[in-house]
Scaffold this motif. Structure first.
Motif, PDB file in Angstrom:
ATOM      1  N   UNK A  71       0.827  -1.202   0.000  1.00 18.49           N
ATOM      2  CA  UNK A  71       0.000   0.000   0.000  1.00 18.49           C
ATOM      3  C   UNK A  71       0.867   1.260   0.000  1.00 18.49           C
ATOM      4  N   UNK A  72       2.010   1.207   0.652  1.00 18.74           N
ATOM      5  CA  UNK A  72       2.939   2.336   0.634  1.00 18.74           C
ATOM      6  C   UNK A  72       3.428   2.569  -0.798  1.00 18.74           C
ATOM      7  N   UNK A  73       3.704   1.502  -1.514  1.00 16.94           N
ATOM      8  CA  UNK A  73       4.136   1.628  -2.909  1.00 16.94           C
ATOM      9  C   UNK A  73       3.009   2.200  -3.770  1.00 16.94           C
ATOM     10  N   UNK A  74       1.767   1.834  -3.489  1.00 25.18           N
ATOM     11  CA  UNK A  74       0.636   2.427  -4.226  1.00 25.18           C
ATOM     12  C   UNK A  74       0.547   3.928  -3.961  1.00 25.18           C
ATOM     13  N   UNK A  75       0.782   4.341  -2.718  1.00 28.48           N
ATOM     14  CA  UNK A  75       0.778   5.768  -2.385  1.00 28.48           C
ATOM     15  C   UNK A  75       1.951   6.463  -3.073  1.00 28.48           C
ATOM     16  N   UNK A  76       3.123   5.834  -3.087  1.00 30.42           N
ATOM     17  CA  UNK A  76       4.276   6.386  -3.813  1.00 30.42           C
ATOM     18  C   UNK A  76       3.910   6.664  -5.265  1.00 30.42           C
ATOM     19  N   UNK A  77       3.251   5.719  -5.907  1.00 23.48           N
ATOM     20  CA  UNK A  77       2.881   5.867  -7.315  1.00 23.48           C
ATOM     21  C   UNK A  77       1.878   7.004  -7.503  1.00 23.48           C
ATOM     22  N   UNK A  78       0.926   7.126  -6.597  1.00 25.55           N
ATOM     23  CA  UNK A  78      -0.064   8.206  -6.663  1.00 25.55           C
ATOM     24  C   UNK A  78       0.636   9.562  -6.561  1.00 25.55           C
ATOM     25  N   UNK A  79       1.558   9.682  -5.612  1.00 31.85           N
ATOM     26  CA  UNK A  79       2.287  10.937  -5.437  1.00 31.85           C
ATOM     27  C   UNK A  79       3.167  11.241  -6.645  1.00 31.85           C
ATOM     28  N   UNK A  80       3.830  10.220  -7.164  1.00 36.28           N
ATOM     29  CA  UNK A  80       4.682  10.407  -8.338  1.00 36.28           C
ATOM     30  C   UNK A  80       3.860  10.876  -9.536  1.00 36.28           C
ATOM     31  N   UNK A  81       2.700  10.263  -9.759  1.00 31.74           N
ATOM     32  CA  UNK A  81       1.827  10.670 -10.864  1.00 31.74           C
ATOM     33  C   UNK A  81       1.329  12.101 -10.664  1.00 31.74           C
ATOM     34  N   UNK A  82       0.979  12.465  -9.423  1.00 33.87           N
ATOM     35  CA  UNK A  82       0.486  13.818  -9.144  1.00 33.87           C
ATOM     36  C   UNK A  82       1.587  14.853  -9.364  1.00 33.87           C
ATOM     37  N   UNK A  83       2.830  14.487  -9.080  1.00 34.46           N
ATOM     38  CA  UNK A  83       3.955  15.385  -9.358  1.00 34.46           C
ATOM     39  C   UNK A  83       4.126  15.519 -10.865  1.00 34.46           C
ATOM     40  N   UNK A  84       4.084  14.407 -11.580  1.00 37.17           N
ATOM     41  CA  UNK A  84       4.218  14.431 -13.045  1.00 37.17           C
ATOM     42  C   UNK A  84       3.106  15.243 -13.704  1.00 37.17           C
ATOM     43  N   UNK A  85       1.908  15.180 -13.133  1.00 38.70           N
ATOM     44  CA  UNK A  85       0.763  15.933 -13.653  1.00 38.70           C
ATOM     45  C   UNK A  85       0.773  17.392 -13.197  1.00 38.70           C
ATOM     46  N   UNK A  86       1.788  17.765 -12.424  1.00 33.63           N
ATOM     47  CA  UNK A  86       1.961  19.126 -11.903  1.00 33.63           C
ATOM     48  C   UNK A  86       0.817  19.538 -10.982  1.00 33.63           C
ATOM     49  N   UNK A  87       0.224  18.560 -10.302  1.00 35.88           N
ATOM     50  CA  UNK A  87      -0.840  18.850  -9.341  1.00 35.88           C
ATOM     51  C   UNK A  87      -0.254  19.162  -7.965  1.00 35.88           C
ATOM     52  N   UNK A  88       0.833  18.478  -7.610  1.00 39.38           N
ATOM     53  CA  UNK A  88       1.523  18.722  -6.346  1.00 39.38           C
ATOM     54  C   UNK A  88       3.012  18.853  -6.621  1.00 39.38           C
ATOM     55  N   UNK A  89       3.732  19.287  -5.608  1.00 38.34           N
ATOM     56  CA  UNK A  89       5.184  19.350  -5.712  1.00 38.34           C
ATOM     57  C   UNK A  89       5.777  18.993  -4.362  1.00 38.34           C
ATOM     58  N   UNK A  90       7.050  18.654  -4.368  1.00 36.56           N
ATOM     59  CA  UNK A  90       7.763  18.384  -3.131  1.00 36.56           C
ATOM     60  C   UNK A  90       8.188  19.719  -2.547  1.00 36.56           C
ATOM     61  N   UNK A  91       7.989  19.897  -1.264  1.00 36.19           N
ATOM     62  CA  UNK A  91       8.429  21.110  -0.570  1.00 36.19           C
ATOM     63  C   UNK A  91       9.824  20.831  -0.013  1.00 36.19           C
ATOM     64  N   UNK A  92      10.834  21.330  -0.699  1.00 32.20           N
ATOM     65  CA  UNK A  92      12.213  21.079  -0.292  1.00 32.20           C
ATOM     66  C   UNK A  92      12.628  21.909   0.915  1.00 32.20           C
ATOM     67  N   UNK A  93      11.940  22.999   1.191  1.00 30.23           N
ATOM     68  CA  UNK A  93      12.252  23.824   2.351  1.00 30.23           C
ATOM     69  C   UNK A  93      11.462  23.313   3.543  1.00 30.23           C
ATOM     70  N   UNK A  94      12.014  22.365   4.244  1.00 31.95           N
ATOM     71  CA  UNK A  94      11.284  21.709   5.338  1.00 31.95           C
ATOM     72  C   UNK A  94      11.610  22.306   6.704  1.00 31.95           C
ATOM     73  N   UNK A  95      12.279  23.459   6.736  1.00 28.05           N
ATOM     74  CA  UNK A  95      12.677  24.033   8.019  1.00 28.05           C
ATOM     75  C   UNK A  95      11.495  24.451   8.883  1.00 28.05           C
TER      76      UNK A  95
END
Length: 108
Positions: A71-95
């Motif tokens: 299920x974690x891998x399924x969530x990984x794939x969902x997040x990866x697809x959403x990043x590819x679709x430009x719906x979400x992004x990774x927030x690199x500034x985690x401070x």
């Protein structure tokens, strides 16, 4: 008779891929300031438990629960697809977050 399993149990959720995608992206969309990967997984587990979507025997309770690796891998794939679709992004500034994790934020 209720059984209590000690330690951490990996549990599978019975959501379809589309249902899981709706839960994951809906949770991210509900948080304007980003959400961590572990928080996403914990909330999916909570949603599944509340909705009876955990594949567990009805007579067992758990001291600690975590999502099954599949299920974690399924969530990984969902997040990866959403990043590819430009719906979400990774927030690199985690401070400004309290925990060390990978955080995702919806695109403006």
């Amino acid at each position: 008779m209720m059984k209590i399993k000690l330690g951490t149990a990996s549990l599978h959720v019975t959501y379809t891929d589309d249902e899981l995608k709706t839960k994951v992206l809906g949770y991210i969309d509900a948080h304007d300031d980003g959400v961590g990967f572990r928080d996403i997984c914990d909330n999916i587990l909570t949603f599944a438990e509340d909705e009876g979507k955990l594949s567990q025997p009805g007579d067992e309770q758990y001291q600690w629960m975590e999502l099954d690796r599949s299920d974690i891998i399924r969530i990984d794939a969902i997040l990866n697809d959403a990043i590819s679709d430009r719906r979400i992004m990774i927030d690199f500034n985690t401070t400004h977050y309290q925990a060390t994790d990978t955080y995702f934020i919806k695109r403006q």
